[in-house]
Write an enzyme that holds these catalytic residues in place. Structure first.
Site, PDB file in Angstrom:
ATOM      1  N   CYS A 134      48.054  41.971  67.849  1.00 54.87           N
ATOM      2  CA  CYS A 134      48.524  40.950  68.783  1.00 54.87           C
ATOM      3  C   CYS A 134      49.999  41.144  69.098  1.00 54.87           C
ATOM      4  O   CYS A 134      50.863  40.783  68.292  1.00 54.87           O
ATOM      5  CB  CYS A 134      48.278  39.554  68.211  1.00 54.87           C
ATOM      6  SG  CYS A 134      48.853  38.226  69.288  1.00 54.87           S
ATOM      7  N   CYS A 137      51.963  37.887  69.402  1.00 56.34           N
ATOM      8  CA  CYS A 137      52.282  37.295  68.098  1.00 56.34           C
ATOM      9  C   CYS A 137      53.437  38.019  67.406  1.00 56.34           C
ATOM     10  O   CYS A 137      54.324  37.385  66.828  1.00 56.34           O
ATOM     11  CB  CYS A 137      51.066  37.346  67.178  1.00 56.34           C
ATOM     12  SG  CYS A 137      49.542  36.683  67.862  1.00 56.34           S
ATOM     13  N   ASP A 138      53.422  39.351  67.451  1.00 50.56           N
ATOM     14  CA  ASP A 138      54.303  40.134  66.585  1.00 50.56           C
ATOM     15  C   ASP A 138      55.311  41.014  67.298  1.00 50.56           C
ATOM     16  O   ASP A 138      56.165  41.629  66.648  1.00 50.56           O
ATOM     17  CB  ASP A 138      53.446  41.013  65.660  1.00 50.56           C
ATOM     18  CG  ASP A 138      52.490  40.197  64.803  1.00 50.56           C
ATOM     19  OD1 ASP A 138      52.892  39.098  64.380  1.00 50.56           O
ATOM     20  OD2 ASP A 138      51.362  40.656  64.568  1.00 50.56           O
TER      21      ASP A 138
END
Length: 337
Positions: A134, A137-138
């Site tokens: 992701c 997300c990261d």
């Protein structure tokens, strides 16, 4: 056989949020955590984009907070997996992996989706420590660094385009000699000068020191050669599999296997059955959007329970979710919204 007003399947952000709202509405929900207690976030290290945690939070700690909050209001959590649901009975009959059975007036499905992985031997070892599925997300953690994205479809294109605005360089590894992504996504990629596409190329090994990754070994099938890319992040972008196997005979799914819901709601094709989180979200797949949809599902379930009995006390359920009013055999109007 135990009976409940609301049974929730899944223990990620969607499931726990649904439990918080359902318990506060006095539905006394029972939540079945499944085999992966806490969902995908339990395997995540730093979570920096969930509201309310200005310093960030570990994925496991975030899920423990949500669990404790749901229990505070009376949610009963059962660490078992659901094996079967009889949607033809009212209340619905639910059977667990140990054979125990429950009856529930409503079902909230929050079973999530599982990221597809390559199956490399150390892929799981570095998950959350350089390997991710992701970018949203990261990606923040890799600002100014060089990274690899694996995949040739729209998911990979989206990841590469997102990362290109954050990182120094993106190597996009495409196993075949062409993309399978849509033309519009390919055109967007062409405008990025810090993305290098490597066709006929596979990731064959992740290099690291045990704590974080420092390289990616790749194989070029067109030249039959191997090489090493000195990168600090690897994003696997080959898609997700929604966890809908036990529902596929009864619940309407889209072409990728995600549960179909009426837009703007959590309602499925079966009245009294609601879906939330990544199991019905093929676009965003974020913890906060999952949590928001869990709230919607609990509110939909609460509204369903409060309106399914008409003023004469006669119980009836609409079989078609597209209509809001039906007439029972006795000619009495019953509402389902």
């Amino acid at each position: 056989m135990e009976t409940t007003k609301c049974l929730i399947i899944g223990s990620g952000p969607a499931g726990y949020t649904a439990a918080i709202y359902a318990s506060r509405s006095a539905l006394y929900p029972i939540l079945f955590s499944g085999l992966q207690i806490g969902g995908q976030l339990i395997q995540t290290t730093d979570v920096d984009n969930f509201p309310g945690y200005p310093q960030g939070v570990q994925g496991g700690a975030l899920m423990e907070d949500l669990k404790l909050q749901s229990e505070r209001f009376g949610t009963r959590i059962v660490n078992e997996e659901i094996q079967n649901i009889n949607f033809n009975e009212r209340p619905f009959k639910v059977t667990t992996g140990t054979g125990e059975q429950f009856l529930s007036e409503t079902i909230i499905i929050a079973t999530g989706a599982t990221a597809k992985w390559l199956g490399l031997h150390n892929e799981a070892e570095y998950n959350g420590r350089g390997v991710s599925a992701c970018a949203t997300c990261d990606g923040f953690f890799y600002r100014g660094k060089e990274v690899v994205v694996v995949g040739g479809g729209d998911t990979a294109m989206e990841e590469a385009i997102f990362l290109a605005n954050l990182v120094k360089k993106v190597y996009l590894l495409v196993r075949k000699d062409k993309f399978k992504a849509s033309k519009i996504m390919q055109e967007r990629l062409k405008n990025l000068d810090n993305v290098e596409v490597l066709f006929n190329t596979q990731l064959i090994h992740i290099l690291g020191d045990g704590d974080s990754i420092n390289g990616a070994k790749i194989y070029d099938s067109s030249t039959d050669t191997e090489a090493i890319l000195r990168v600090e992040g690897i994003f696997i972008a080959i898609g997700h599999t929604p966890n809908t196997k036990i529902f596929e005979k009864d619940i309407l799914l889209d072409d990728l296997g995600y549960i179909k819901t009426i837009p703007g709601t959590s309602k499925t094709n079966i009245s009294g059955v609601f879906a939330c989180g990544d199991v019905q979200d093929r676009e965003y797949r974020q913890a906060i959007t999952a949590a928001g949809s869990g709230c919607i599902a609990a509110m939909d379930a609460t509204h369903y329970l409060s309106t399914r009995v008409n003023k004469n006390g006669i119980f009836c359920v609409a079989s078609n979710i597209e209509i809001s009013t039906i007439i029972s055999k006795d000619g009495i109007n019953c509402i389902y919204q």
